[in-house]
Design a protein around this motif. Structure first.
Motif, PDB file in Angstrom:
ATOM      1  N   ARG A 171       0.793  -1.153  -0.247  1.00  0.00           N
ATOM      2  CA  ARG A 171       0.033  -0.003   0.124  1.00  0.00           C
ATOM      3  C   ARG A 171       0.862   1.157   0.060  1.00  0.00           C
ATOM      4  O   ARG A 171       2.135   1.505   0.301  1.00  0.00           O
ATOM      5  CB  ARG A 171      -1.129   0.292   1.047  1.00  0.00           C
ATOM      6  CG  ARG A 171      -0.527   0.138   2.676  1.00  0.00           C
ATOM      7  CD  ARG A 171      -1.336   0.063   3.711  1.00  0.00           C
ATOM      8  NE  ARG A 171      -2.215   1.109   3.774  1.00  0.00           N
ATOM      9  CZ  ARG A 171      -2.966   1.419   4.491  1.00  0.00           C
ATOM     10  NH1 ARG A 171      -3.334   0.679   5.681  1.00  0.00           N
ATOM     11  NH2 ARG A 171      -3.916   2.389   4.427  1.00  0.00           N
ATOM     12  N   HIS A 172       0.256   2.449  -0.779  1.00  0.00           N
ATOM     13  CA  HIS A 172       1.205   3.609  -0.674  1.00  0.00           C
ATOM     14  C   HIS A 172       1.077   4.460   0.557  1.00  0.00           C
ATOM     15  O   HIS A 172       0.184   4.570   1.050  1.00  0.00           O
ATOM     16  CB  HIS A 172       0.630   4.356  -1.915  1.00  0.00           C
ATOM     17  CG  HIS A 172       1.269   3.848  -3.385  1.00  0.00           C
ATOM     18  ND1 HIS A 172       0.640   2.594  -3.892  1.00  0.00           N
ATOM     19  CD2 HIS A 172       2.093   4.224  -4.099  1.00  0.00           C
ATOM     20  CE1 HIS A 172       1.133   2.690  -5.037  1.00  0.00           C
ATOM     21  NE2 HIS A 172       2.023   3.492  -5.234  1.00  0.00           N
ATOM     22  N   VAL A 173       2.399   5.030   0.856  1.00  0.00           N
ATOM     23  CA  VAL A 173       2.265   5.958   1.903  1.00  0.00           C
ATOM     24  C   VAL A 173       2.400   7.093   1.282  1.00  0.00           C
ATOM     25  O   VAL A 173       1.748   8.119   1.949  1.00  0.00           O
ATOM     26  CB  VAL A 173       3.664   5.690   2.753  1.00  0.00           C
ATOM     27  CG1 VAL A 173       3.847   6.790   3.772  1.00  0.00           C
ATOM     28  CG2 VAL A 173       3.579   4.183   3.494  1.00  0.00           C
ATOM     29  N   SER A 174       3.286   7.433   0.288  1.00  0.00           N
ATOM     30  CA  SER A 174       3.479   8.827  -0.116  1.00  0.00           C
ATOM     31  C   SER A 174       4.278   8.568  -1.573  1.00  0.00           C
ATOM     32  O   SER A 174       5.144   7.814  -1.815  1.00  0.00           O
ATOM     33  CB  SER A 174       4.265   9.828   0.600  1.00  0.00           C
ATOM     34  OG  SER A 174       4.230  10.960   0.126  1.00  0.00           O
ATOM     35  N   ASP A 175       4.042   9.517  -2.541  1.00  0.00           N
ATOM     36  CA  ASP A 175       5.113   9.846  -3.750  1.00  0.00           C
ATOM     37  C   ASP A 175       5.920  10.912  -3.268  1.00  0.00           C
ATOM     38  O   ASP A 175       5.600  12.002  -2.809  1.00  0.00           O
ATOM     39  CB  ASP A 175       4.024  10.235  -4.809  1.00  0.00           C
ATOM     40  CG  ASP A 175       3.157   9.111  -5.234  1.00  0.00           C
ATOM     41  OD1 ASP A 175       3.541   7.992  -5.254  1.00  0.00           O
ATOM     42  OD2 ASP A 175       2.120   9.407  -6.102  1.00  0.00           O
ATOM     43  N   ILE A 176       7.138  10.402  -3.518  1.00  0.00           N
ATOM     44  CA  ILE A 176       8.195  11.418  -2.859  1.00  0.00           C
ATOM     45  C   ILE A 176       8.570  12.527  -4.000  1.00  0.00           C
ATOM     46  O   ILE A 176       8.429  13.676  -3.704  1.00  0.00           O
ATOM     47  CB  ILE A 176       9.595  10.511  -2.755  1.00  0.00           C
ATOM     48  CG1 ILE A 176       9.405   9.512  -1.712  1.00  0.00           C
ATOM     49  CG2 ILE A 176      10.726  11.711  -2.180  1.00  0.00           C
ATOM     50  CD1 ILE A 176       9.056  10.239  -0.358  1.00  0.00           C
ATOM     51  N   ALA A 177       8.647  11.985  -5.116  1.00  0.00           N
ATOM     52  CA  ALA A 177       8.884  13.032  -6.411  1.00  0.00           C
ATOM     53  C   ALA A 177       8.873  12.089  -7.510  1.00  0.00           C
ATOM     54  O   ALA A 177       8.786  11.082  -7.689  1.00  0.00           O
ATOM     55  CB  ALA A 177      10.626  13.293  -5.995  1.00  0.00           C
ATOM     56  N   SER A 178       8.608  13.048  -8.788  1.00  0.00           N
ATOM     57  CA  SER A 178       8.648  12.661 -10.048  1.00  0.00           C
ATOM     58  C   SER A 178       9.941  12.985 -10.680  1.00  0.00           C
ATOM     59  O   SER A 178      10.285  13.896 -11.006  1.00  0.00           O
ATOM     60  CB  SER A 178       7.568  13.573 -10.621  1.00  0.00           C
ATOM     61  OG  SER A 178       7.579  13.078 -12.177  1.00  0.00           O
ATOM     62  N   THR A 179      10.369  11.779 -11.109  1.00  0.00           N
ATOM     63  CA  THR A 179      11.754  11.782 -11.561  1.00  0.00           C
ATOM     64  C   THR A 179      11.655  11.999 -13.005  1.00  0.00           C
ATOM     65  O   THR A 179      11.345  11.157 -13.794  1.00  0.00           O
ATOM     66  CB  THR A 179      12.514  10.420 -11.166  1.00  0.00           C
ATOM     67  OG1 THR A 179      12.614  10.267 -10.050  1.00  0.00           O
ATOM     68  CG2 THR A 179      13.862  10.322 -11.864  1.00  0.00           C
ATOM     69  N   ARG A 180      12.103  13.121 -13.713  1.00  0.00           N
ATOM     70  CA  ARG A 180      12.010  13.473 -14.957  1.00  0.00           C
ATOM     71  C   ARG A 180      13.048  12.612 -15.778  1.00  0.00           C
ATOM     72  O   ARG A 180      14.349  12.606 -15.439  1.00  0.00           O
ATOM     73  CB  ARG A 180      12.074  14.923 -15.175  1.00  0.00           C
ATOM     74  CG  ARG A 180      10.984  15.678 -14.385  1.00  0.00           C
ATOM     75  CD  ARG A 180       9.537  15.415 -14.844  1.00  0.00           C
ATOM     76  NE  ARG A 180       9.360  15.659 -16.237  1.00  0.00           N
ATOM     77  CZ  ARG A 180       8.886  16.952 -16.656  1.00  0.00           C
ATOM     78  NH1 ARG A 180       8.672  17.715 -15.861  1.00  0.00           N
ATOM     79  NH2 ARG A 180       8.601  16.940 -17.962  1.00  0.00           N
ATOM     80  N   THR A 181      12.884  12.536 -17.109  1.00  0.00           N
ATOM     81  CA  THR A 181      13.890  11.765 -17.860  1.00  0.00           C
ATOM     82  C   THR A 181      13.697  12.805 -19.103  1.00  0.00           C
ATOM     83  O   THR A 181      13.003  13.903 -19.204  1.00  0.00           O
ATOM     84  CB  THR A 181      13.411  10.499 -18.453  1.00  0.00           C
ATOM     85  OG1 THR A 181      11.996  10.654 -19.076  1.00  0.00           O
ATOM     86  CG2 THR A 181      13.270   9.410 -17.232  1.00  0.00           C
ATOM     87  N   ILE A 182      15.015  12.547 -19.852  1.00  0.00           N
ATOM     88  CA  ILE A 182      15.150  13.265 -21.105  1.00  0.00           C
ATOM     89  C   ILE A 182      15.879  12.353 -22.092  1.00  0.00           C
ATOM     90  O   ILE A 182      16.585  11.469 -21.951  1.00  0.00           O
ATOM     91  CB  ILE A 182      16.493  14.349 -20.568  1.00  0.00           C
ATOM     92  CG1 ILE A 182      16.798  15.204 -21.844  1.00  0.00           C
ATOM     93  CG2 ILE A 182      17.633  13.616 -20.193  1.00  0.00           C
ATOM     94  CD1 ILE A 182      17.434  16.589 -21.455  1.00  0.00           C
ATOM     95  N   MET A 183      15.480  12.595 -23.528  1.00  0.00           N
ATOM     96  CA  MET A 183      15.966  12.029 -24.478  1.00  0.00           C
ATOM     97  C   MET A 183      17.006  12.841 -25.135  1.00  0.00           C
ATOM     98  O   MET A 183      17.133  14.073 -25.299  1.00  0.00           O
ATOM     99  CB  MET A 183      14.968  12.048 -25.671  1.00  0.00           C
ATOM    100  CG  MET A 183      15.343  11.419 -27.004  1.00  0.00           C
ATOM    101  SD  MET A 183      14.321  11.123 -28.133  1.00  0.00           S
ATOM    102  CE  MET A 183      13.914   9.301 -27.978  1.00  0.00           C
ATOM    103  N   VAL A 184      18.262  12.229 -25.271  1.00  0.00           N
ATOM    104  CA  VAL A 184      19.530  12.655 -25.810  1.00  0.00           C
ATOM    105  C   VAL A 184      20.128  11.950 -26.853  1.00  0.00           C
ATOM    106  O   VAL A 184      19.765  10.807 -26.837  1.00  0.00           O
ATOM    107  CB  VAL A 184      20.346  13.015 -24.471  1.00  0.00           C
ATOM    108  CG1 VAL A 184      20.031  13.839 -23.610  1.00  0.00           C
ATOM    109  CG2 VAL A 184      20.662  11.403 -23.717  1.00  0.00           C
TER     110      VAL A 184
END
Length: 331
Positions: free
Chosen positions: A122-135
């Motif tokens: 079960r979820h407690v919390s979403d910490i962060a949204s990790t962004r990705t990048i196309m290179v």
């Protein structure tokens, strides 16, 4: 003594035992935490998930007045660490910090999992949204995604997309490009972003999608060229890089984003989950913590269990659809 009278005499004792156990459980929840907490990370030390776990763990330790230890249990695409937490005592002392793969894509990638994230966690919390990048490597004659598609289409089998394993986001992107735009690209799987970055910088592979924290410094130094970032908005850590949507590409493949989350065993009491969630949110909302999360190429969240669960339920079917589209299944 007949059966009825025996039960009648025994009932008060049973009631007392039941009340005693309930009181003990309530006291344990009220005293939480009374001993060290472990945050389990499914990957080796040194990666972005590990760094995020240690950042949050340090903040929690100060607020909860108990040690918060980060333990790396890597292997099998995150299955080992995830399964360990899913089968741990539901008392709030063993917590999972998970990236999306082990709790979403793995349901489609693996024929059989030893856990079901939908029912065992079960979820407690979403910490962060990790962004990705196309290179891309500078040798690639493309300044944007349209140009990349055109360049790859003109040279079948010449361009390779690096990834950190079958079925993950870069591999999904490669398969989607080939099926949608008629390109013929190669898939190069690595054991992590670091070796993949080495080969991309040297030109062994020509393109990938990876974490901003890993690749943005090379973009800034002119060693790689940024093409686009997924999501509806630009990433704070790469504000000059346009989204795929800005360039006219709004398929789910280019819009999907998912957080790094904290989870606990499914039967963990509500009171413990709610308390842990409040403390996590308080840590994540500290200005210094937010700055450090953003420096990692991520964007802070710190939401409630209900919000995190709702986000997961919305994300899961899209993730499964994109993962299944790769045609990859693992034992």
């Amino acid at each position: 003594m007949n059966r009825f009278s025996y039960r009648a005499l025994r009932a008060p004792g049973l009631c007392f035992v039941g009340l005693h156990l309930a009181a003990g459980a309530a006291l344990a929840q009220a005293d939480y935490p009374s001993k060290p907490i472990r945050i389990i990370v499914q990957y080796q030390a040194g990666g972005s998930a590990d760094a995020l776990a240690r950042l949050v763990g340090d903040g929690l330790a100060k607020r909860l007045k108990q040690p918060v230890l980060v333990e790396n249990r890597s292997g099998a695409g995150g299955i080992i660490g995830t399964d360990y937490v899913a089968k741990s005592a539901p008392d709030g002392y063993t917590v999972l910090l998970s990236v999306p793969g082990p709790i979403a894509a793995n349901l489609a990638l693996y024929k059989k999992l030893p856990y079901d994230p939908r029912t065992d966690l079960r979820h407690v919390s979403d910490i962060a949204s990790t962004r990705t990048i196309m290179v891309v490597h500078p040798s690639v004659p493309a300044q944007d995604f349209k140009g990349l598609v055109e360049a790859v289409r003109k040279a079948p089998g010449k361009y390779a997309m690096g990834s950190w394993g079958p079925g993950v986001q870069p591999h999904q992107m490669q398969v989607f490009m080939d099926k949608t735009y008629g390109t013929q690209t190669l898939h190069a799987a690595y054991k992590g972003e670091s070796p993949m970055a080495v080969d991309l910088l040297s030109g062994v592979i020509q393109m990938t999608v990876g974490s901003i924290s890993t690749f943005q410094p090379y973009v800034a130094a002119g060693k790689l060229r940024a093409i686009a970032v997924p999501g509806a908005q630009r990433a704070k850590a790469a504000p000059t890089v346009p989204t795929f949507a800005e360039q006219g590409y709004k398929d789910d493949m280019f819009m999907l984003m998912a957080p790094t989350s904290l989870l606990v065993p499914a039967k963990t009491p509500d009171a413990i989950v709610e308390k842990l969630s409040r403390e996590v949110a308080a840590v994540v909302k500290q200005p210094e913590v937010q700055r450090r999360i953003e420096d990692m190429g991520a964007e802070p969240i710190g939401n409630t269990p209900a919000e995190a669960s709702a986000a997961y339920k919305a994300f899961l079917p899209v993730s499964l659809k994109l993962t299944r589209a790769t045609g990859v299944t693992l034992d």
